[in-house]
Motif scaffolding. Structure first.
Motif, PDB file in Angstrom:
ATOM      1  N   ALA A   1       0.851  -1.186   0.000  1.00 35.68           N
ATOM      2  CA  ALA A   1       0.000   0.000   0.000  1.00 35.68           C
ATOM      3  C   ALA A   1       0.887   1.236   0.000  1.00 35.68           C
ATOM      4  O   ALA A   1       1.800   1.337   0.821  1.00 35.68           O
ATOM      5  N   LYS A   2       0.614   2.152  -0.958  1.00 40.15           N
ATOM      6  CA  LYS A   2       1.389   3.404  -0.972  1.00 40.15           C
ATOM      7  C   LYS A   2       0.933   4.319   0.161  1.00 40.15           C
ATOM      8  O   LYS A   2       1.729   5.044   0.749  1.00 40.15           O
ATOM      9  N   THR A   3      -0.375   4.314   0.422  1.00 45.15           N
ATOM     10  CA  THR A   3      -0.889   5.049   1.582  1.00 45.15           C
ATOM     11  C   THR A   3      -1.927   4.167   2.272  1.00 45.15           C
ATOM     12  O   THR A   3      -2.511   3.281   1.654  1.00 45.15           O
ATOM     13  N   ILE A   4      -2.155   4.473   3.555  1.00 42.63           N
ATOM     14  CA  ILE A   4      -3.146   3.723   4.334  1.00 42.63           C
ATOM     15  C   ILE A   4      -4.004   4.712   5.105  1.00 42.63           C
ATOM     16  O   ILE A   4      -3.492   5.675   5.683  1.00 42.63           O
ATOM     17  N   ILE A   5      -5.309   4.485   5.081  1.00 45.75           N
ATOM     18  CA  ILE A   5      -6.202   5.234   5.971  1.00 45.75           C
ATOM     19  C   ILE A   5      -6.755   4.238   6.981  1.00 45.75           C
ATOM     20  O   ILE A   5      -7.331   3.221   6.607  1.00 45.75           O
ATOM     21  N   THR A   6      -6.544   4.501   8.266  1.00 43.37           N
ATOM     22  CA  THR A   6      -7.130   3.620   9.279  1.00 43.37           C
ATOM     23  C   THR A   6      -8.416   4.265   9.791  1.00 43.37           C
ATOM     24  O   THR A   6      -8.434   5.428  10.178  1.00 43.37           O
ATOM     25  N   ALA A   7      -9.483   3.498   9.755  1.00 40.97           N
ATOM     26  CA  ALA A   7     -10.793   3.960  10.227  1.00 40.97           C
ATOM     27  C   ALA A   7     -11.409   2.779  10.964  1.00 40.97           C
ATOM     28  O   ALA A   7     -12.415   2.218  10.565  1.00 40.97           O
ATOM     29  N   THR A   8     -10.745   2.399  12.060  1.00 39.25           N
ATOM     30  CA  THR A   8     -11.049   1.132  12.726  1.00 39.25           C
ATOM     31  C   THR A   8     -12.001   1.291  13.909  1.00 39.25           C
ATOM     32  O   THR A   8     -12.181   0.354  14.690  1.00 39.25           O
ATOM     33  N   GLY A   9     -12.588   2.484  14.061  1.00 41.73           N
ATOM     34  CA  GLY A   9     -13.644   2.649  15.062  1.00 41.73           C
ATOM     35  C   GLY A   9     -13.147   2.643  16.492  1.00 41.73           C
ATOM     36  O   GLY A   9     -11.950   2.792  16.764  1.00 41.73           O
ATOM     37  N   CYS A  10     -14.089   2.492  17.413  1.00 36.06           N
ATOM     38  CA  CYS A  10     -13.720   2.515  18.830  1.00 36.06           C
ATOM     39  C   CYS A  10     -14.372   1.336  19.549  1.00 36.06           C
ATOM     40  O   CYS A  10     -15.227   0.656  19.004  1.00 36.06           O
TER      41      CYS A  10
END
Lengths: 113, 417
Positions: free
Chosen positions: B112-121
């Motif tokens: 992955a060239k970039t990663i967005i983490t949106a893994t919640g809470c």
């Protein structure tokens, strides 16, 4: 003078209503309608789930198409709990039409295939 | 090994919005990874209405709100995988390696060239708050009860007490009453509620459920199943006040005592965490200190409204697109700090570059009435706002014009009483 917290949106404006139903403290016009309705004929949206047979999920979430009178909430729940549906159900499908003659439908809010 | 320009971890409201906005900014080679069987995240179990007023100008239920974004994702033919769990992110010289697993493919490595983490809470559990007494069944988080009830159709108890006045607790109070349970009360440790005002009205007051402010659970009693809880009042230092105990006979205690961002993948990468939000420290582009890793949604900081998560996801997606094009200018860094009355500010840094605006989010540390919010550098005021009400449960957001920021000194946000 009556003080209310507006529940139309999550902002929760602090409303003041005088005896002639003049509303102040509202952030938008919907607050005026809410305050007048709340003091004359309070209504609420009802959400719940209905049992689905033969689908990938066992429940389908539902919502009333319009707010129902506050004192009818438990009656509407009773009607919702009486029904079962068969898959497939698509989002916006009417599960119960004109529930209790209130002019309000019970509508699916998710597809269950 | 497959290479993606952008890998989005988490297919909830933050991740969906981020993927869609990155796509619209020209990034086409995207993969969204979701651990559950369906895209949509926690919205799918939030069957109540009230979502989307900011985004769509109408009130939707959680599943309807999720559906709109899932449709947008599918329309764009953005690739996604469900039932897929990311186990590790590794940093390489130029890019990252993401390791995921699912039943069909087993363990898979991708670049992955970039990663967005949106893994919640995650919800805080009994173990995270000190609660004395027995360890019977029937004590669980409000969100767990919500999942059982709304997705599976199981009512977890008949006589329920709720600790914590967060929104999930309030929503579940109403939901359980509607399904025939008896909700005896809600106790809140603080002298004010942490939920939205409208939820106090339509979830508690509508059903005559008492709210005990400045009260908490002193003791949990029950051999196998919960039998009763004892609640007690606390003083301003949160110490128990003798003689104020109330006993409730109940089979269920629901906990709505806070949410903690979920970031198991980031710490091993060397991403720095914010001591207050428990999410990563980010700049105005929502990029962490590890260049190329972005974060949004409830894994960055816990939001009150999904609309705000959607907005944040969109900022994140745009930023990732900019980064991939090499247009993310991170010179002239300025720190942003919380001053008097503010519990946290996000982002932590901004840049004095050619962009015209940036967005500041913050929360106050206690309720305030008729105050001024000041955003300043040294003695120079950048922005001043009058506020009739400020409460910790409601995040404030302000758009700052970069032309008003004239030096590289720290920016401070504070409340003036």
């Amino acid at each position: 003078m009556k003080e209310l917290i507006c529940i139309v949106c999550p902002k929760g404006c602090h409303l003041k209503v005088d005896d002639n139903l003049n509303v102040t403290g509202n952030g938008c016009n919907r607050g005026i309608t809410y305050a007048k309705d709340e003091l004359t004929n309070p209504t609420r949206m009802v959400t719940s789930t209905v049992k689905v047979n033969g689908g990938k999920l066992s429940r389908v979430p539902v919502v009333t198409s319009k707010p129902v009178p506050k004192n009818k909430i438990m009656d509407v729940m009773e009607e919702i709990n009486k029904v079962q549906v068969n898959a497939p159900i698509y989002i916006k499908d009417i599960i119960i039409s004109n529930v209790l003659g209130l002019g309000v439908d019970i509508v699916a809010t998710r597809s269950v295939l | 090994m497959k290479t993606y320009d952008l890998v989005v971890i988490g297919g909830g409201s933050g991740g969906l919005s981020a993927a869609i906005s990155a796509y619209d900014e020209g990034v086409k080679n995207i993969l969204v990874l979701e651990k559950e069987a369906y895209l949509g995240g926690i919205l799918l179990q939030c069957i109540h209405n009230g979502f989307g007023l900011h985004t769509f100008k109408e009130e939707l239920t959680g599943p309807e709100y999720a559906d709109r974004f899932v449709k947008e994702l599918i329309e764009r033919e953005i690739e996604y995988k469900v039932n897929t769990f990311v186990t590790e992110i590794k940093k390489n010289d130029e890019d990252f390696t993401v390791i995921y697993s699912n039943q069909e493919e087993g363990f898979v490595l991708i670049n992955a060239k970039t990663i967005i983490t949106a893994t919640g809470c995650s919800e805080r559990t009994r173990g995270e708050i000190s609660m004395q007494g027995d360890r019977p069944s029937g004590v669980m988080t409000a969100g767990m009860a919500q999942k059982y009830l709304n997705l599976e159709g199981y009512l977890v108890g008949k006589n329920v007490f709720i600790l914590g006045s967060g929104d999930i607790g309030l929503i579940m109070a109403r939901r359980m009453v509607l399904e025939g349970a008896n909700v005896l009360g809600v106790a809140e440790l603080m002298p004010y509620s942490n939920g939205l005002n409208r939820n106090i009205v339509q979830c508690l007051e509508d059903f005559n459920i008492p709210l005990y402010l400045s009260h908490t659970v002193k003791r949990v009693i029950g051999k196998d199943r919960l039998e009763s809880v004892i609640i007690q009042q606390v003083d301003e230092n949160l110490n128990f006040i003798e003689g104020t105990e109330i006993i409730f006979n109940c089979d269920t205690l629901l906990l709505s005592v806070g949410l903690i961002p979920n970031n198991p993948l980031l710490t091993s990468l060397g991403v720095l965490m914010h001591p207050k939000t428990k999410g990563p420290l980010v700049d105005e582009y929502l990029m962490t200190n590890v260049k190329g890793i972005f974060a949004c949604g409830n894994s960055l900081h816990v939001h009150d409204l999904v609309d705000f998560v959607t907005n944040e996801g969109a900022i994140c997606g745009k930023s990732a697109a900019k980064y991939l094009k090499g247009n993310l200018n991170t010179n002239n860094i300025i720190n942003i700090n919380n001053g008097k009355g503010i519990s946290y500010v996000l982002p932590k840094t901004m840049y004095l570059n050619n962009d015209t605006t940036f967005k500041l989010n913050f929360r106050v540390n206690k309720p305030y009435k008729d105050v001024e919010l000041i955003i300043k550098q040294n003695d120079k005021i950048i922005k001043k706002l009058k506020k009739a009400y400020l409460i910790p449960a409601e995040m404030e957001s302000v758009i700052i014009l970069k032309k008003d920021v004239t030096s590289l000194d720290d920016i401070i946000v504070e409340v003036i009483e």
